[in-house]
Motif scaffolding. Sequence first.
Motif, PDB file in Angstrom:
ATOM      1  N   MET A 151       0.849  -1.175   0.000  1.00 44.21           N
ATOM      2  CA  MET A 151       0.000   0.000   0.000  1.00 44.21           C
ATOM      3  C   MET A 151       0.894   1.236   0.000  1.00 44.21           C
ATOM      4  SD  MET A 151      -3.315   0.797   0.041  1.00 44.21           S
ATOM      5  CE  MET A 151      -4.112  -0.685   0.590  1.00 44.21           C
ATOM      6  N   TYR A 152       0.516   2.234  -0.803  1.00 44.38           N
ATOM      7  CA  TYR A 152       1.221   3.509  -0.868  1.00 44.38           C
ATOM      8  C   TYR A 152       0.390   4.560  -0.133  1.00 44.38           C
ATOM      9  CZ  TYR A 152       3.844   1.324  -4.656  1.00 44.38           C
ATOM     10  OH  TYR A 152       4.617   0.483  -5.407  1.00 44.38           O
ATOM     11  N   TYR A 153       1.070   5.482   0.548  1.00 41.81           N
ATOM     12  CA  TYR A 153       0.391   6.512   1.321  1.00 41.81           C
ATOM     13  C   TYR A 153       0.984   7.886   1.025  1.00 41.81           C
ATOM     14  CZ  TYR A 153      -1.333   2.655   4.191  1.00 41.81           C
ATOM     15  OH  TYR A 153      -1.933   1.502   4.627  1.00 41.81           O
ATOM     16  N   ILE A 154       0.132   8.896   1.013  1.00 46.70           N
ATOM     17  CA  ILE A 154       0.603  10.281   0.977  1.00 46.70           C
ATOM     18  C   ILE A 154      -0.172  11.074   2.019  1.00 46.70           C
ATOM     19  CG2 ILE A 154       1.253  10.214  -1.474  1.00 46.70           C
ATOM     20  CD1 ILE A 154      -1.256  12.099  -1.925  1.00 46.70           C
ATOM     21  N   GLN A 155       0.385  12.211   2.360  1.00 47.69           N
ATOM     22  CA  GLN A 155      -0.249  13.135   3.292  1.00 47.69           C
ATOM     23  C   GLN A 155      -0.108  14.531   2.701  1.00 47.69           C
ATOM     24  OE1 GLN A 155       1.062  12.628   7.360  1.00 47.69           O
ATOM     25  NE2 GLN A 155       0.972  14.830   7.712  1.00 47.69           N
ATOM     26  N   LYS A 156      -1.195  15.288   2.641  1.00 45.65           N
ATOM     27  CA  LYS A 156      -1.163  16.664   2.132  1.00 45.65           C
ATOM     28  C   LYS A 156      -1.719  17.594   3.197  1.00 45.65           C
ATOM     29  CE  LYS A 156      -0.951  20.165  -0.659  1.00 45.65           C
ATOM     30  NZ  LYS A 156       0.330  20.848  -0.725  1.00 45.65           N
ATOM     31  N   LYS A 157      -0.935  18.589   3.566  1.00 48.17           N
ATOM     32  CA  LYS A 157      -1.331  19.574   4.573  1.00 48.17           C
ATOM     33  C   LYS A 157      -1.472  20.926   3.876  1.00 48.17           C
ATOM     34  CE  LYS A 157       0.027  20.992   9.222  1.00 48.17           C
ATOM     35  NZ  LYS A 157       1.052  20.761  10.258  1.00 48.17           N
ATOM     36  N   MET A 158      -2.554  21.637   4.197  1.00 49.90           N
ATOM     37  CA  MET A 158      -2.779  22.947   3.581  1.00 49.90           C
ATOM     38  C   MET A 158      -3.469  23.878   4.560  1.00 49.90           C
ATOM     39  SD  MET A 158      -5.828  21.723   1.050  1.00 49.90           S
ATOM     40  CE  MET A 158      -5.362  19.996   1.144  1.00 49.90           C
ATOM     41  N   PHE A 171      -5.088  12.414   4.213  1.00 50.33           N
ATOM     42  CA  PHE A 171      -4.320  11.182   4.097  1.00 50.33           C
ATOM     43  C   PHE A 171      -4.948  10.350   2.983  1.00 50.33           C
ATOM     44  CE2 PHE A 171      -4.017  12.862   8.310  1.00 50.33           C
ATOM     45  CZ  PHE A 171      -2.707  12.631   8.709  1.00 50.33           C
ATOM     46  N   CYS A 172      -4.137   9.973   2.007  1.00 45.27           N
ATOM     47  CA  CYS A 172      -4.623   9.214   0.859  1.00 45.27           C
ATOM     48  C   CYS A 172      -3.791   7.950   0.707  1.00 45.27           C
ATOM     49  CB  CYS A 172      -4.532  10.044  -0.413  1.00 45.27           C
ATOM     50  SG  CYS A 172      -5.430  11.604  -0.354  1.00 45.27           S
ATOM     51  N   LYS A 173      -4.399   6.936   0.072  1.00 46.32           N
ATOM     52  CA  LYS A 173      -3.691   5.678  -0.131  1.00 46.32           C
ATOM     53  C   LYS A 173      -4.145   5.031  -1.426  1.00 46.32           C
ATOM     54  CE  LYS A 173      -6.914   2.901   2.612  1.00 46.32           C
ATOM     55  NZ  LYS A 173      -7.052   1.978   3.747  1.00 46.32           N
ATOM     56  N   ALA A 174      -3.282   4.134  -1.912  1.00 47.48           N
ATOM     57  CA  ALA A 174      -3.612   3.365  -3.112  1.00 47.48           C
ATOM     58  C   ALA A 174      -2.794   2.079  -3.114  1.00 47.48           C
ATOM     59  CB  ALA A 174      -3.318   4.169  -4.367  1.00 47.48           C
ATOM     60  N   LEU A 184       0.077   2.577  -7.873  1.00 49.21           N
ATOM     61  CA  LEU A 184       0.287   3.957  -8.272  1.00 49.21           C
ATOM     62  C   LEU A 184      -0.361   4.206  -9.633  1.00 49.21           C
ATOM     63  CD1 LEU A 184       4.021   4.390  -7.225  1.00 49.21           C
ATOM     64  CD2 LEU A 184       1.966   5.018  -5.942  1.00 49.21           C
ATOM     65  N   ASP A 185      -0.734   5.448  -9.894  1.00 45.83           N
ATOM     66  CA  ASP A 185      -1.328   5.773 -11.188  1.00 45.83           C
ATOM     67  C   ASP A 185      -0.255   5.787 -12.279  1.00 45.83           C
ATOM     68  OD1 ASP A 185      -0.015   8.257 -11.064  1.00 45.83           O
ATOM     69  OD2 ASP A 185      -1.841   9.388 -10.614  1.00 45.83           O
ATOM     70  N   GLN A 186      -0.643   6.134 -13.506  1.00 41.51           N
ATOM     71  CA  GLN A 186       0.280   6.122 -14.638  1.00 41.51           C
ATOM     72  C   GLN A 186       1.438   7.093 -14.470  1.00 41.51           C
ATOM     73  OE1 GLN A 186      -2.913   7.047 -14.659  1.00 41.51           O
ATOM     74  NE2 GLN A 186      -3.126   9.025 -15.673  1.00 41.51           N
ATOM     75  N   GLN A 194     -14.431  14.075  -0.986  1.00 47.56           N
ATOM     76  CA  GLN A 194     -14.082  14.769  -2.230  1.00 47.56           C
ATOM     77  C   GLN A 194     -13.038  14.040  -3.070  1.00 47.56           C
ATOM     78  OE1 GLN A 194     -16.058  17.504  -3.047  1.00 47.56           O
ATOM     79  NE2 GLN A 194     -16.905  16.552  -1.207  1.00 47.56           N
ATOM     80  N   ILE A 195     -12.220  13.219  -2.432  1.00 46.79           N
ATOM     81  CA  ILE A 195     -11.076  12.602  -3.122  1.00 46.79           C
ATOM     82  C   ILE A 195     -11.144  11.096  -2.920  1.00 46.79           C
ATOM     83  CG2 ILE A 195      -8.546  12.528  -3.232  1.00 46.79           C
ATOM     84  CD1 ILE A 195      -8.781  15.450  -1.948  1.00 46.79           C
ATOM     85  N   PRO A 196     -11.339  10.331  -4.002  1.00 45.18           N
ATOM     86  CA  PRO A 196     -11.519   8.878  -3.854  1.00 45.18           C
ATOM     87  C   PRO A 196     -10.396   8.177  -3.084  1.00 45.18           C
ATOM     88  CG  PRO A 196     -12.053   9.552  -6.078  1.00 45.18           C
ATOM     89  CD  PRO A 196     -11.475  10.756  -5.391  1.00 45.18           C
ATOM     90  N   GLN A 197      -9.172   8.640  -3.216  1.00 47.59           N
ATOM     91  CA  GLN A 197      -8.040   7.998  -2.552  1.00 47.59           C
ATOM     92  C   GLN A 197      -7.908   8.408  -1.085  1.00 47.59           C
ATOM     93  OE1 GLN A 197      -7.993   9.828  -5.331  1.00 47.59           O
ATOM     94  NE2 GLN A 197      -6.859   8.802  -6.951  1.00 47.59           N
ATOM     95  N   CYS A 198      -8.674   9.397  -0.673  1.00 48.19           N
ATOM     96  CA  CYS A 198      -8.562   9.927   0.684  1.00 48.19           C
ATOM     97  C   CYS A 198      -9.345   9.056   1.663  1.00 48.19           C
ATOM     98  CB  CYS A 198      -9.079  11.360   0.722  1.00 48.19           C
ATOM     99  SG  CYS A 198      -8.821  12.186   2.294  1.00 48.19           S
ATOM    100  N   TYR A 199      -8.699   8.697   2.761  1.00 51.59           N
ATOM    101  CA  TYR A 199      -9.357   7.868   3.772  1.00 51.59           C
ATOM    102  C   TYR A 199      -9.432   8.556   5.144  1.00 51.59           C
ATOM    103  CZ  TYR A 199      -4.684   6.763   5.537  1.00 51.59           C
ATOM    104  OH  TYR A 199      -3.425   6.854   6.046  1.00 51.59           O
TER     105      TYR A 199
END
Length: 111
Positions: free
Chosen positions: A1-8, A37-40, A43-45, A88-93
């Motif tokens: 599983m891949y994870y990202i975090q975006k803070k704004m 926090f998003c995961k997949a 990875l996309d293309q 709002q974001i399908p990958q966001c959990y």
Amino acid sequence: MYYIQKKMEISASHRLVLDYESKCTQLHGHNWTITLFCKAKELDQNGMVVDFSRVKHIIKSQMDHKNLNEVFSFNPTAENIARWCVDQIPQCYKAIVQESEGNIAAFESEE
């Protein structure tokens, strides 16, 4: 599983609809800090879970420098906003929404 975090950071106003007396029922603003926090599994293309700039655009374009009562059909509590961000974001959990120092709400999808 891949994870990202975006803070704004978002600057926005709101007023809460409450069943008790509170100064928060008056229009007021915050410099909100939102962390997503998003995961997949794959990875996309482009080799990403989701592009950081896409995540930022989706949230900021709808919330930044707005009166959130005019944006949302729900009571804009930090808890409800956290849920909305995840939706709002399908990958966001998971989303963490800080409306002011020490006032933080989180929502995590059970999926």
